[in-house]
Scaffold this motif. Structure first.
Motif, PDB file in Angstrom:
ATOM      1  N   LYS A   1       0.853  -1.188   0.000  1.00  0.00           N
ATOM      2  CA  LYS A   1       0.000   0.000   0.000  1.00  0.00           C
ATOM      3  C   LYS A   1       0.885   1.233   0.000  1.00  0.00           C
ATOM      4  N   GLY A   2       0.814   2.020  -1.090  1.00  0.00           N
ATOM      5  CA  GLY A   2       1.599   3.247  -1.175  1.00  0.00           C
ATOM      6  C   GLY A   2       3.092   3.012  -1.219  1.00  0.00           C
ATOM      7  N   GLY A   3       3.511   1.917  -1.822  1.00  0.00           N
ATOM      8  CA  GLY A   3       4.931   1.618  -1.930  1.00  0.00           C
ATOM      9  C   GLY A   3       5.527   0.960  -0.703  1.00  0.00           C
ATOM     10  N   HIS A   4       4.721   0.644   0.300  1.00  0.00           N
ATOM     11  CA  HIS A   4       5.200   0.002   1.515  1.00  0.00           C
ATOM     12  C   HIS A   4       4.392  -1.265   1.771  1.00  0.00           C
ATOM     13  N   PHE A   5       5.057  -2.228   2.370  1.00  0.00           N
ATOM     14  CA  PHE A   5       4.386  -3.461   2.770  1.00  0.00           C
ATOM     15  C   PHE A   5       3.969  -3.337   4.228  1.00  0.00           C
ATOM     16  N   TYR A   6       2.695  -3.569   4.463  1.00  0.00           N
ATOM     17  CA  TYR A   6       2.153  -3.514   5.813  1.00  0.00           C
ATOM     18  C   TYR A   6       1.736  -4.930   6.238  1.00  0.00           C
ATOM     19  N   GLN A   7       2.022  -5.252   7.502  1.00  0.00           N
ATOM     20  CA  GLN A   7       1.603  -6.529   8.065  1.00  0.00           C
ATOM     21  C   GLN A   7       0.167  -6.388   8.560  1.00  0.00           C
ATOM     22  N   VAL A   8      -0.742  -6.919   7.762  1.00  0.00           N
ATOM     23  CA  VAL A   8      -2.171  -6.756   8.037  1.00  0.00           C
ATOM     24  C   VAL A   8      -2.697  -8.016   8.726  1.00  0.00           C
ATOM     25  N   PRO A   9      -3.384  -7.883   9.847  1.00  0.00           N
ATOM     26  CA  PRO A   9      -3.950  -9.060  10.520  1.00  0.00           C
ATOM     27  C   PRO A   9      -5.179  -9.575   9.783  1.00  0.00           C
ATOM     28  N   VAL A  10      -5.218 -10.874   9.577  1.00  0.00           N
ATOM     29  CA  VAL A  10      -6.342 -11.526   8.896  1.00  0.00           C
ATOM     30  C   VAL A  10      -6.673 -12.811   9.647  1.00  0.00           C
ATOM     31  N   PRO A  11      -7.935 -13.216   9.673  1.00  0.00           N
ATOM     32  CA  PRO A  11      -8.281 -14.503  10.285  1.00  0.00           C
ATOM     33  C   PRO A  11      -7.783 -15.656   9.406  1.00  0.00           C
ATOM     34  N   LEU A  12      -7.351 -16.714  10.044  1.00  0.00           N
ATOM     35  CA  LEU A  12      -6.779 -17.855   9.338  1.00  0.00           C
ATOM     36  C   LEU A  12      -7.801 -18.962   9.198  1.00  0.00           C
ATOM     37  N   ALA A  13      -7.738 -19.648   8.068  1.00  0.00           N
ATOM     38  CA  ALA A  13      -8.604 -20.802   7.850  1.00  0.00           C
ATOM     39  C   ALA A  13      -8.116 -21.970   8.705  1.00  0.00           C
ATOM     40  N   GLU A  14      -8.955 -22.972   8.835  1.00  0.00           N
ATOM     41  CA  GLU A  14      -8.612 -24.109   9.700  1.00  0.00           C
ATOM     42  C   GLU A  14      -7.395 -24.861   9.183  1.00  0.00           C
ATOM     43  N   ARG A  15      -7.305 -25.039   7.858  1.00  0.00           N
ATOM     44  CA  ARG A  15      -6.152 -25.737   7.288  1.00  0.00           C
ATOM     45  C   ARG A  15      -4.861 -24.962   7.534  1.00  0.00           C
ATOM     46  N   ARG A  16      -4.931 -23.630   7.410  1.00  0.00           N
ATOM     47  CA  ARG A  16      -3.745 -22.802   7.637  1.00  0.00           C
ATOM     48  C   ARG A  16      -3.317 -22.852   9.099  1.00  0.00           C
ATOM     49  N   ARG A  17      -4.282 -22.843  10.008  1.00  0.00           N
ATOM     50  CA  ARG A  17      -3.941 -22.935  11.429  1.00  0.00           C
ATOM     51  C   ARG A  17      -3.210 -24.242  11.726  1.00  0.00           C
ATOM     52  N   ARG A  18      -3.766 -25.333  11.214  1.00  0.00           N
ATOM     53  CA  ARG A  18      -3.161 -26.639  11.468  1.00  0.00           C
ATOM     54  C   ARG A  18      -1.777 -26.737  10.844  1.00  0.00           C
ATOM     55  N   PHE A  19      -1.616 -26.168   9.649  1.00  0.00           N
ATOM     56  CA  PHE A  19      -0.317 -26.199   8.981  1.00  0.00           C
ATOM     57  C   PHE A  19       0.727 -25.431   9.784  1.00  0.00           C
TER      58      PHE A  19
END
Length: 243
Positions: free
Chosen positions: A164-182
């Motif tokens: 965003k605007g030439g910078h990378f921001y660490q944005v919080p997002v909810p994780l799916a069940e498969r991603r959590r387990r992985f």
């Protein structure tokens, strides 16, 4: 030289007439190539263990009819990675595959078996050394410990880099069940490999980490809490998720 060519032409003409007439032909080298070597009359295998363990008295009329039909139908061979055994555990199989290195699955299975055995030995030693009141609180099933330990390591919210605007921001997002387990399995394996003493065996280190995670302790659970703290600190950037 003319006679063989005439015979070949006649052979191809007969093949064309047979195909037009709808006669099914199975000639080596001329049959249609399919994605599977099984014919359309073959049915998929039933590998659900609950399907085979269900009593006949609880089956419906349709299920009984389907079982009678399967006695005379052609059934495909089950994949090598699938089984209807009551001891099959999909989560253990997935963890074994992630722990495997260089395609050596025999070694990975051996390490997983030794880990479960070490878990059970440690818990039984603790069980026999405890008092009668404390024995009721000690879990001795290694599969229950394994599942609960990974469940305690699963993060709920993760961080995704968004430009965003030439910078990378660490944005919080909810994780799916498969991603959590992985992530839980990945963190557990990474912790055991990188923080293990060179004289400590993998089953011993992995069993210790699983026991700590089972009691909501250890570095893997701390890593989950750190990710949640970072997501909480960056909650002002949560609206970038939709931009």
């Amino acid at each position: 030289m003319a006679a063989p060519s005439v015979k070949a032409v006649r052979g191809w003409s007969g093949l064309a007439l047979a195909v037009r007439g709808g006669i099914p032909l199975r000639i080596a080298g001329l049959s249609q190539v399919r994605g599977s070597h099984y014919g359309p009359e073959y049915q998929d295998p039933q590998i659900d263990k609950h399907y085979h363990r269900k009593p006949i008295s609880e089956l419906t009329e349709q299920e009984k009819h389907e079982r009678e039909l399967r006695k005379t139908q052609f059934v495909k061979a089950a994949p090598a990675t699938k089984t209807s055994s009551v001891f099959e555990d999909p989560l253990v199989s997935k963890f074994t595959n992630m722990m495997m290195k260089g395609g050596n699955k025999v070694l990975a299975r051996l390490l997983m078996t030794q880990t479960l055995e070490a878990l059970k030995r440690k818990q039984f030693e603790k069980y026999h050394a405890a008092s009668a009141e404390e024995q009721a609180m000690i879990e001795r099933n290694p599969y229950t410990i394994f599942h609960q330990a990974l469940k305690n390591c699963e993060p709920v919210i993760g961080l995704v880099p968004i430009l965003k605007g030439g910078h990378f921001y660490q944005v919080p997002v909810p994780l799916a069940e498969r991603r959590r387990r992985f992530l839980a399995m990945k963190w557990m394996i990474t912790e055991c490999r990188e923080k293990k003493h060179r004289r400590t065996l993998m089953p011993d280190k992995l069993s210790d980490e699983l026991l700590q995670a089972f009691h909501n302790q250890g570095p893997v659970v701390k890593r989950k809490h750190d990710m949640h703290k970072m997501a909480e600190a960056n909650r002002a950037l949560a609206h970038y998720r939709w931009w």
